[in-house]
Design a protein around this motif. Structure first.
Motif, PDB file in Angstrom:
ATOM      1  N   UNK A 168       0.772  -1.002   0.718  1.00 14.33           N
ATOM      2  CA  UNK A 168      -0.044   0.028  -0.273  1.00 14.33           C
ATOM      3  C   UNK A 168       0.732   1.439   0.341  1.00 14.33           C
ATOM      4  N   UNK A 169       1.972   1.208   0.739  1.00 15.00           N
ATOM      5  CA  UNK A 169       2.770   2.529   1.254  1.00 15.00           C
ATOM      6  C   UNK A 169       3.878   2.348  -0.692  1.00 15.00           C
ATOM      7  N   UNK A 170       3.731   1.928  -1.485  1.00 16.01           N
ATOM      8  CA  UNK A 170       4.356   2.126  -2.240  1.00 16.01           C
ATOM      9  C   UNK A 170       2.863   2.733  -3.648  1.00 16.01           C
ATOM     10  N   UNK A 171       2.014   2.236  -3.167  1.00 19.41           N
ATOM     11  CA  UNK A 171       0.793   2.657  -3.683  1.00 19.41           C
ATOM     12  C   UNK A 171       0.497   3.745  -3.507  1.00 19.41           C
ATOM     13  N   UNK A 172       1.001   4.475  -2.461  1.00 20.32           N
ATOM     14  CA  UNK A 172       0.865   5.827  -2.141  1.00 20.32           C
ATOM     15  C   UNK A 172       2.194   6.726  -3.120  1.00 20.32           C
ATOM     16  N   UNK A 173       3.675   5.853  -2.702  1.00 25.12           N
ATOM     17  CA  UNK A 173       4.236   6.282  -3.105  1.00 25.12           C
ATOM     18  C   UNK A 173       4.376   6.654  -5.207  1.00 25.12           C
ATOM     19  N   UNK A 174       3.717   5.396  -5.772  1.00 19.49           N
ATOM     20  CA  UNK A 174       3.127   5.532  -7.413  1.00 19.49           C
ATOM     21  C   UNK A 174       2.155   7.418  -7.329  1.00 19.49           C
ATOM     22  N   UNK A 175       1.306   7.019  -6.458  1.00 17.31           N
ATOM     23  CA  UNK A 175       0.069   8.280  -6.648  1.00 17.31           C
ATOM     24  C   UNK A 175       0.639   9.645  -6.687  1.00 17.31           C
ATOM     25  N   UNK A 176       1.929   9.619  -5.892  1.00 21.11           N
ATOM     26  CA  UNK A 176       2.760  10.806  -5.331  1.00 21.11           C
ATOM     27  C   UNK A 176       3.234  11.283  -7.110  1.00 21.11           C
TER      28      UNK A 176
END
Length: 414
Positions: free
Chosen positions: A42-50
């Protein structure tokens, strides 16, 4: 015990300035399994969203992340975090949402100064520059696209004036992000707030924002002051804390940083939706997407004019994703809207404030912005107006739109 029916909302053709229809791929993304907010996946997804938001906002800013809440939450988070009591805030008002900026700034304890333009037009760069130089505000807060009037405020050059006088420029781009150019870095915008439920075609519930190092410096300065004011002997009058915990960008950027300092539980399914919605924007391509919105706007306007209807507002500053039409004399605007919804499943918007009962507003935004919807709304509106006794050239509207498509599509490749 009362039995409740299964949830079964009607299928609508939504042609308002928001919310709009949601791409089925976004709805599918919202059905995916929940992950914990600190799960590495999920935190990877947060970084990708940024990363994707940086492309959307056309910026190299470090900070690009969503606020959990509707578009107003993003506006409030930025203003609450940068305005200190006593700061002078200049707000140019040319529609309803300029007044919202005023209200939030006043609640933050700002000294608010306004300049006003009659609804239906926008400011010249010179008028705004003169006000900034005269008032010397700490913050200038402006709306980019006013859905209340269907007008768009040009922003080029205003950022440079703010930099010259060390003012922060905060822009409400809720109605424009993903539909028309928002060039954060090129226009020297310090903070920009977007919305999900308009041109991004994601359900309401998040507000993507971006801000630069000038804004971050003020946020960090306030955090430093707050740490120094933890002493309980400090008088309350000396404390300059951010007035919101939930909307404190100082805490939120810690949450979105590699430190992952816990602030709130992230809205998992909404983040899935935002990620997928922005991915689809970038997959289409920003310039291609802007051209698509212009294509369907042109067809809609051609059809409305062929019907004999009058557009509202200054055509030189028309917002490409919202078209405002004057309600014909002796026609009950709400009766027309009701019949469109009841018989055709089409929703268009009314208005408010000084324009209440005077105009309809039709949005061509995101997933709703397509040829089928434009032709459908023109044919239905024509039929309903004739039913209400309006004498108009039957059949001309759709034919004009088809002619517009035939002409413009040679310039537009899918």
């Amino acid at each position: 015990m009362k039995a409740y029916k299964d949830l079964a909302p009607s299928l609508r053709t939504i042609m308002t300035p928001g919310p709009v229809e949601v791409d089925p791929r976004v709805l599918r993304a919202m059905s995916y399994p929940i992950l914990g907010q600190f799960d590495p996946e999920f935190t990877d997804m947060m970084n990708e969203t940024m990363e994707m938001l940086r492309e959307l906002f056309q910026t190299g800013n470090r900070w690009c992340y969503p606020i959990d809440g509707t578009s107003r939450s993003g506006i409030e988070a930025v203003l609450v975090s940068v305005i200190e009591p006593g700061d002078k805030v200049l707000v140019p008002i040319y529609g309803r949402f300029g007044n919202l900026l005023v209200e939030i700034a006043e609640r933050c304890g700002a000294e608010v100064v306004i300049i006003e333009r009659e609804w239906g037009g926008v400011f010249s760069q010179g008028e705004i520059a003169e006000a900034i130089r005269r008032e010397r505000p700490q913050i200038v807060a402006m709306v980019h696209g006013e859905t209340s009037t269907g007008c768009i405020q040009p922003l080029e050059g205003i950022g440079a004036i703010c930099r010259e006088l060390d003012a922060l420029l905060v822009i409400d781009a809720v109605a424009t992000i993903g539909g028309v150019p928002v060039e954060t870095d090129a226009w020297q915008l310090d903070a920009v707030i977007g919305g999900t439920q308009k041109c991004l075609s994601v359900p309401a519930g998040m507000s993507p924002i971006t801000y630069n190092e000038r804004v971050e410096a003020k946020i960090l300065q306030r955090k430093s002051i707050e740490r120094g004011l933890q002493d309980k002997n400090t008088p309350a009058s000396a404390k300059r804390k951010v007035r919101s915990n939930y909307f404190d960008l100082g805490q939120l950027q810690d949450y979105w940083s590699p430190a992952r300092l816990n602030h709130h539980t992230e809205a998992t399914s909404m983040l899935y939706a935002l990620r997928e919605g922005v991915r689809l924007v970038l997959e289409e391509g920003l310039q291609q997407r802007f051209a698509r919105h212009k294509l369907h706007e042109a067809a809609l306007v051609s059809g409305l004019c062929a019907m004999g209807l009058t557009l509202y507002g200054d055509a030189t500053c028309k917002l490409p994703v919202v078209t405002c039409i004057r309600i014909p004399d002796h026609v009950m605007g709400e009766s027309v809207r009701s019949m469109l919804l009841q018989y055709f499943g089409i929703e268009i918007a009314s208005s408010f404030g000084p324009l209440k009962g005077q105009i309809w507003r039709i949005g061509t935004m995101g997933f709703s912005c397509n040829q089928k919807n434009v032709l459908h709304v023109l044919g239905a509106l024509e039929a309903v107006l004739i039913w209400h006794g309006v004498d108009l050239p039957a059949g001309k509207a759709v034919q004009a739109a088809l002619a517009s498509y035939a002409e413009k599509k040679e310039e537009f490749t899918c």
